[in-house]
Design a protein around this motif. Structure first.
Motif, mmCIF file in Angstrom:
data_model
loop_
_atom_site.group_PDB
_atom_site.id
_atom_site.type_symbol
_atom_site.label_atom_id
_atom_site.label_comp_id
_atom_site.label_asym_id
_atom_site.label_seq_id
_atom_site.Cartn_x
_atom_site.Cartn_y
_atom_site.Cartn_z
ATOM 1 N N ALA A 1 -3.326 -0.504 -5.903
ATOM 2 C CA ALA A 1 -3.915 0.245 -4.795
ATOM 3 C C ALA A 1 -4.792 1.352 -5.353
ATOM 4 N N TYR B 1 6.071 -4.223 3.257
ATOM 5 C CA TYR B 1 5.585 -3.519 2.061
ATOM 6 C C TYR B 1 6.612 -3.623 0.937
ATOM 7 N N LYS B 2 7.875 -3.395 1.268
ATOM 8 C CA LYS B 2 8.927 -3.481 0.252
ATOM 9 C C LYS B 2 9.024 -4.891 -0.318
ATOM 10 N N CYS C 1 -3.804 -7.896 -4.155
ATOM 11 C CA CYS C 1 -2.471 -8.464 -4.307
ATOM 12 C C CYS C 1 -2.552 -9.938 -4.680
ATOM 13 N N ALA D 1 -2.347 -7.549 0.885
ATOM 14 C CA ALA D 1 -3.155 -6.405 0.447
ATOM 15 C C ALA D 1 -3.366 -5.432 1.596
ATOM 16 N N TRP E 1 0.059 -6.354 -7.999
ATOM 17 C CA TRP E 1 -0.633 -5.651 -6.931
ATOM 18 C C TRP E 1 -1.134 -4.314 -7.447
ATOM 19 N N THR F 1 0.313 2.578 2.273
ATOM 20 C CA THR F 1 -0.041 3.627 1.311
ATOM 21 C C THR F 1 -0.826 4.736 1.993
ATOM 22 N N SER G 1 -2.140 -6.345 9.202
ATOM 23 C CA SER G 1 -1.282 -5.161 9.321
ATOM 24 C C SER G 1 -1.445 -4.453 10.660
ATOM 25 N N ALA H 1 -6.516 -2.157 -1.549
ATOM 26 C CA ALA H 1 -5.443 -2.795 -2.308
ATOM 27 C C ALA H 1 -5.816 -4.224 -2.664
ATOM 28 N N THR I 1 5.656 -5.719 -2.469
ATOM 29 C CA THR I 1 5.614 -5.039 -3.769
ATOM 30 C C THR I 1 6.734 -5.507 -4.701
ATOM 31 N N ILE J 1 -0.223 -3.312 1.978
ATOM 32 C CA ILE J 1 -0.131 -2.312 0.906
ATOM 33 C C ILE J 1 -1.084 -1.158 1.188
#
Length: 230
Positions: free
Chosen positions: A91, A79-80, A51, A156, A89, A163, A67, A49, A83, A159
């Motif tokens: 992925a 994440y919410k 970002c 990043a 961003w 994902t 993370s 990812a 994004t 994300i």
């Protein structure tokens, strides 16, 4: 002779924004961070990812961190927020077949290039986690432990991780018997026991020694209709 990138002082900033603030102050923004999830797994895809965060600190992103240090619930919440509030961003998902074909390191670097190219704004600078990324069209810098040192890389990282985790949970439903929703394709003892029992699935990376060494004489091991218990 001029030097590139230019040298400038870096002053310690709040949270993880030191690198980004320094680059922005010297006219090198917007700054993109890039990171991956799944490099060390032996099954499932690699997700990379990129970002770009806004140059100002947002309270909703104050908990950004590597993370791997966050709980699953915290990663989902961040994440919410990432994004929603990121300037841009992207992925990229690289499946097991491609990893086997080109190798994990090449896949990692190629994924980073693709993720940066997938941004809908052109960054002035790219910070990558750990690895230099040749072939970028803008200047870049590898940051050791970057997901714990730069907010854009941490974003990043989240994300990529969320994902990939969602992909692995869905994969667990498609390929029961391997417990992908729990270990996410990493080489845990339980995962290795599942491979010993059922053989590698179509989502396993056959170029990895611990998978290849478990190939049975059956060229088409059963990968559906298996019990979730190993």
């Amino acid at each position: 002779m001029s030097r590139w990138p230019p040298r400038f002082p870096i002053r310690r900033a709040a949270s993880l924004r030191t690198f980004e603030f320094a680059l922005h102050r010297n006219g090198l923004g917007p700054v993109a961070g890039v990171d991956e999830a799944g490099r060390g797994a032996c099954a499932g895809p690699l997700v990379v990812a990129a970002c770009v965060l806004k140059p100002t600190q947002l309270a909703s992103l104050a908990e950004l961190d590597d993370s791997k240090r966050l709980t699953e619930a915290m990663r989902e919440t961040l994440y919410k927020a990432v994004t929603k509030y990121a300037m841009s961003w992207s992925a990229v998902v690289i499946d097991a077949d491609e990893i086997d074909r080109i190798g994990i390191h090449v896949a990692n670097i190629e994924g980073m290039r693709r993720a940066v190219a997938g941004l809908d704004i052109t960054p002035g600078y790219v910070l990558s986690d750990g690895f230099a990324v040749p072939g970028l069209t803008v200047p870049s810098l590898p940051v050791i432990g970057g997901d714990g040192a730069a907010a854009c890389i941490a974003a990043a990282s989240i994300i990529a991780k969320v994902t990939r985790d969602r992909i692995m949970v869905a994969m667990d439903g498609d390929l029961p018997g391997y417990d992908f929703a729990v270990h996410k394709g990493y080489s845990t003892a339980r995962h290795m026991a599942c491979i010993d029992r059922h053989g590698p699935s179509v989502q396993h990376r056959m170029s990895y020694r611990n998978v290849a060494s478990r190939v049975t004489s059956d060229p088409n091991p059963t990968t559906i209709g298996l019990s979730n218990e190993c």
